[in-house]
Each structure stands twice: as structure tokens, then as C-alpha cells.
Design an enzyme around this catalytic site. Structure first.
Site, PDB file in Angstrom:
ATOM      1  CG  ASN A 110      -5.647 -27.349   0.004  1.00  0.00           C
ATOM      2  OD1 ASN A 110      -5.658 -27.459   1.229  1.00  0.00           O
ATOM      3  ND2 ASN A 110      -5.896 -26.223  -0.617  1.00  0.00           N
ATOM      4  NE  ARG A 111      -3.471 -27.065   5.462  1.00  0.00           N
ATOM      5  CZ  ARG A 111      -3.145 -26.029   4.680  1.00  0.00           C
ATOM      6  NH1 ARG A 111      -3.883 -25.745   3.621  1.00  0.00           N
ATOM      7  NH2 ARG A 111      -2.075 -25.313   4.926  1.00  0.00           N
ATOM      8  CG  HIS A 136       0.701 -28.609  -1.025  1.00  0.00           C
ATOM      9  ND1 HIS A 136      -0.553 -28.458  -1.569  1.00  0.00           N
ATOM     10  CD2 HIS A 136       1.061 -27.358  -0.595  1.00  0.00           C
ATOM     11  CE1 HIS A 136      -0.929 -27.189  -1.480  1.00  0.00           C
ATOM     12  NE2 HIS A 136       0.026 -26.507  -0.894  1.00  0.00           N
ATOM     13  CG  HIS A 210       2.060 -23.992  -4.393  1.00  0.00           C
ATOM     14  ND1 HIS A 210       2.351 -22.758  -3.848  1.00  0.00           N
ATOM     15  CD2 HIS A 210       1.296 -24.627  -3.473  1.00  0.00           C
ATOM     16  CE1 HIS A 210       1.804 -22.677  -2.648  1.00  0.00           C
ATOM     17  NE2 HIS A 210       1.152 -23.793  -2.393  1.00  0.00           N
ATOM     18  CB  SER A 211       3.638 -19.869  -9.767  1.00  0.00           C
ATOM     19  OG  SER A 211       4.645 -20.475 -10.554  1.00  0.00           O
ATOM     20  CE1 TYR A 212       4.566 -20.390  -2.754  1.00  0.00           C
ATOM     21  CE2 TYR A 212       4.054 -18.512  -1.360  1.00  0.00           C
ATOM     22  CZ  TYR A 212       4.216 -19.867  -1.517  1.00  0.00           C
ATOM     23  OH  TYR A 212       4.052 -20.701  -0.452  1.00  0.00           O
ATOM     24  CG  ASP A 276      -4.080 -20.838   3.136  1.00  0.00           C
ATOM     25  OD1 ASP A 276      -4.275 -21.400   2.026  1.00  0.00           O
ATOM     26  OD2 ASP A 276      -3.183 -21.180   3.926  1.00  0.00           O
ATOM     27  CD  GLN A 313      -6.481 -23.155  -0.572  1.00  0.00           C
ATOM     28  OE1 GLN A 313      -7.462 -23.869  -0.848  1.00  0.00           O
ATOM     29  NE2 GLN A 313      -6.167 -22.843   0.661  1.00  0.00           N
ATOM     30  CD  GLU A 340      -2.111 -23.240  -3.787  1.00  0.00           C
ATOM     31  OE1 GLU A 340      -2.114 -24.389  -3.342  1.00  0.00           O
ATOM     32  OE2 GLU A 340      -2.039 -22.245  -3.054  1.00  0.00           O
TER      33      GLU A 340
HETATM   34  C1  GLA Z   1      -1.013 -23.736   0.204  1.00  0.00           C
HETATM   35  C2  GLA Z   1      -1.711 -23.865   1.474  1.00  0.00           C
HETATM   36  C3  GLA Z   1      -1.162 -22.892   2.465  1.00  0.00           C
HETATM   37  C4  GLA Z   1       0.321 -23.087   2.623  1.00  0.00           C
HETATM   38  C5  GLA Z   1       0.992 -22.974   1.293  1.00  0.00           C
HETATM   39  C6  GLA Z   1       2.449 -23.274   1.423  1.00  0.00           C
HETATM   40  O1  GLA Z   1      -1.402 -22.613  -0.478  1.00  0.00           O
HETATM   41  O2  GLA Z   1      -3.104 -23.734   1.362  1.00  0.00           O
HETATM   42  O3  GLA Z   1      -1.799 -23.057   3.701  1.00  0.00           O
HETATM   43  O4  GLA Z   1       0.563 -24.351   3.153  1.00  0.00           O
HETATM   44  O5  GLA Z   1       0.392 -23.837   0.370  1.00  0.00           O
HETATM   45  O6  GLA Z   1       3.058 -22.617   2.475  1.00  0.00           O
END
Ligand code: GLA
Length: 375
Positions: A110-111, A136, A210-212, A276, A313, A340
Site C-alpha cells: 500500500n501507500r 507496494h 495481491h491475488s485478484y 479501494d 484492503q 490484501e
Molecule cells: C492496491 C491499491 C490500488 C491499486 C492496486 C493495483 O490494491 O490499493 O489502488 O494500486 O493495488 O493496481
């Protein structure tokens, strides 16, 4: 036999073999770990792919580049298997196009606002890769390095131990950090990830995965009909760049409320940009607790996520725009979601958030369990 029956019988025979490979009903399977070459990085490093299969036939494919889960096959309510994670076709696409599909994320998931934080009176400047912020782990985070791999047969199921040593100064972080991530595909149909990290100088650590996911299958369209439950009464509101304001707000009475199961799409229009956000988990004493549960009504697949972390997240795949393709699919907006498990975003700059500081002599640990079933 009349020749006209031969093609029909062959199709029946092929279908039989196929369904016996596909269904767990055809007798108990052996757990196994298989290794094969996956490709090379731009700078010539070999990348391997490990296939973990449990006794019920669930299969996880993991590459040594980024510790990425490239495929995860789980059954639906009829025992039919599908790959439920989004992914790319080769190392180059993972390196250049992937929005962190399936990856291990570090040193800070994250940020971090403006890529800056102060620790023990020293200001550190990190690589910035999300506007003026750090996301990340930076430009070359743990998702873009080759991990050392050691396959293991454990009494719980097949496992893969991945290790990586992040050097002092990498992406701007202080301290040499030794990291271990162990993936185990248990015979109870769980994908477990256990992390450990140690440093030789005070630093910040926030690892995640970070799996989708798309429980209907990675190529089955959007995830808006999935029903989500988040075990969180609060969340951390963000500014326009997705940096937390520092407040911790109740979800009650807002479209952020998933304390009882709700379709992801039911109120998404009311959330600027889509979901998000970091949710503050109700259980935050460091013990393993249920964080999230997701149900896909068409196939009946269920995923529960347990974690030792204080936050999660929830990202509804808002930035997917059809530009990333993989495994025969085109990934459009909301075709996958991420959950996440983590410490809160920008914690190094928020003294009211749980600490992410790791000091020499301490051990960072985290356990994530993804448990699969169907109903
Ligand atoms: C995380 C972030 C999102 C985005 C994704 C990747 O989940 O919180 O804002 O950056 O990763 O695209």
C-alpha cells in the site's frame, strides 16, 4: 463395430478421462509438487514454476518471480474445477503489464505519502511510483524480484518456501531485510501464506499478497455479484490520492458497510472510484481471525480469509481497463477483486495507526489463510 459409432465412442472416452482428471470424485489423489521452467527475466535470471497439488486435487501454480500465484484451481458446488485468479502469460507481461496480479508485496504494501517517513530522527526518501506517493514497495518491489525457492512436503500439504534478502537502501528503505514466505496448499483446501522477516537496522515492514480473485473463474466477467462479508465495523477514509486522512470512521449506514454479506456491486456506484479502502478489522490482537468471506452465487464457491493483521484492503479492480490480457482472457474493470491483509496505509506517518516498525532482534510474522469451499 460400425465405423459411424467410433467417433461417438471416442468422444465419450475422452470425456470420461477428462472428468476423472477434473473431478475429485475419482478417488483420493496424492499430493505433489512439480517444478518446471517458466522463463527468464530481462536481466537473464531463470524463473521457475512450481505446481502444488493437494489430496483433493486443488492446484496452485506459483512462480519464483515475485512469488506470484499464476493459477489457483478450486472446485465449485458440482466439483467442477476452475482457475479463480487473474494472471499473465509470461515473465515479461508480469514485469511490464501486470497490476500486481498474484504477487508477494513488500517491503511496504500500500501507500506511503510522498514516499517519505522519519524513523529514529532520520528522514528516509523512498522511490515514488504512484504519482508523488510510494506504492507496494516502489519501482522494483518484492513483486519484481526472483525469490529463492525450496519445495517442501509437510504433514498439512505441499508447500513452497520462498526467501529474499532485500539490501539496505533498496527502494530507499533502511536495513538489510531477510524475508521468508511459505505457501502451503493444505489438504483442508486452504492456501496459507506465512511470512517472517528480520532486519539489521530499524525499518518499516508491511507485507501482503495481491491475488485478484474471481470465484466464478478468472475469465467469467465482473465480480459485482459476489457477496462479500468484512469483519470490520470501521475503515480508514482516504484523500483523492488514496492516502488515509488519519481518521477511523464507522461503516454503519454507509456503502462501506459489509458487516453482513452484500453484493459487491449493490452500492459501488455510491463510492467514488469504486472500493479501494483499508478496513479496520474487529479482531486486532494479532491472533488468527476471520477477516472476510466471499460467496459467488452462480458456482457456489466460497473463500474465507483469516489473518493475524489488523487491516484488510478491499480493492474492487477499479483500474482494470481491458489493457491487460492473460491466460486467454481480457481483464476489464471489476473483473477481479483483491483482499490484501495488512497494516494500515501510510502508517509510518500516522502515529495513531498500529506501528509497522521492525527493529534488529525482533521478528516480523504474518499468517494469511484463504479457505475454499462451496455451497
Ligand atoms: C492496491 C491499491 C490500488 C491499486 C492496486 C493495483 O490494491 O490499493 O489502488 O494500486 O493495488 O493496481
Amino acid at each position: 463395430m460400425k465405423t459411424k459409432y467410433v467417433p461417438i465412442l471416442s468422444v465419450v472416452a475422452i470425456l470420461f478421462v477428462f472428468s476423472c482428471n477434473e473431478l475429485a470424485m475419482c478417488g483420493e489423489k496424492k499430493m505433489s509438487i512439480k517444478k518446471q521452467a517458466f522463463g527468464k527475466t530481462e536481466d537473464g535470471k531463470n524463473v521457475d514454476l512450481y505446481t502444488l497439488t493437494n489430496t483433493n486435487g486443488l492446484k496452485a501454480e506459483i512462480i519464483t518471480y515475485g512469488g506470484i500465484v499464476t493459477s489457483l484451481q478450486v472446485p465449485d458446488r458440482n466439483g467442477k474445477f476452475a482457475d479463480i485468479v487473474l494472471g499473465c502469460d509470461n515473465v515479461n507481461d508480469y514485469a511490464k503489464k501486470s497490476p500486481y496480479f498474484g504477487a508477494l508485496i513488500g517491503r511496504y504494501g500500500n501507500r506511503i505519502a510522498k514516499g517519505k517517513f522519519t524513523l529514529d530522527g532520520v528522514e528516509y526518501t523512498l522511490a515514488t511510483n504512484d504519482g508523488q506517493n510510494h506504492l507496494h514497495g516502489g519501482i522494483k518491489g518484492f513483486d519484481k524480484v526472483v525469490w529463492n525457492a525450496e519445495p517442501m512436503q509437510t504433514d498439512k500439504g505441499p508447500a513452497l518456501k520462498l526467501t529474499y534478502r532485500s539490501r539496505d537502501g533498496e527502494e530507499g528503505y533502511p536495513g538489510n531485510l531477510s524475508c521468508t514466505a511459505i505457501y502451503t496448499l493444505t489438504n483442508n483446501n486452504e492456501l496459507k501464506i506465512s511470512y517472517e522477516a528480520e532486519t539489521d537496522k530499524a525499518t518499516v515492514v508491511n507485507l501482503t499478497h495481491h491475488s485478484y480473485f474471481n470465484l466464478g473463474g478468472h475469465n467469467s466477467g465482473d465480480i459485482l455479484g459476489h457477496e462479500l462479508m468484512l469483519n470490520a465495523d470501521h475503515f480508514t477514509p482516504v484523500d483523492k490520492d488514496l492516502i488515509p486522512t488519519g481518521e477511523i470512521k464507522p461503516v454503519k449506514g454507509t456503502p462501506m458497510d459489509f458487516t453482513s454479506p452484500m453484493a459487491i456491486g449493490s452500492r459501488i456506484e455510491q463510492v467514488q472510484g469504486g472500493y479501494d479502502h483499508n478496513y479496520v478489522l474487529n479482531s486486532s490482537d494479532g491472533s488468527l481471525a476471520l477477516a472476510a468471506s466471499v460467496y459467488e452465487p452462480k458456482t457456489g464457491r466460497v473463500m474465507e480469509i483469516y489473518t493475524t493483521e489488523p487491516g484488510i484492503q478491499f480493492y474492487s479492480g477499479n483500474f482494470l481497463d481491458g489493457s491487460v490480457k492473460g491466460k486467454g482472457a481480457v481483464y476489464n474493470k471489476h473483473n477481479g477483486f483483491c483482499l490484501e491483509t495488512q497494516h494500515f496505509p501510510d502508517s509510518p506517518n500516522k502515529s495513531n495507526f498500529p506501528s509497522v516498525v521492525l527493529k534488529p532482534g525482533e521478528k516480523y510474522t504474518q499468517l494469511i489463510v484463504h479457505k475454499f469451499s462451496a455451497r
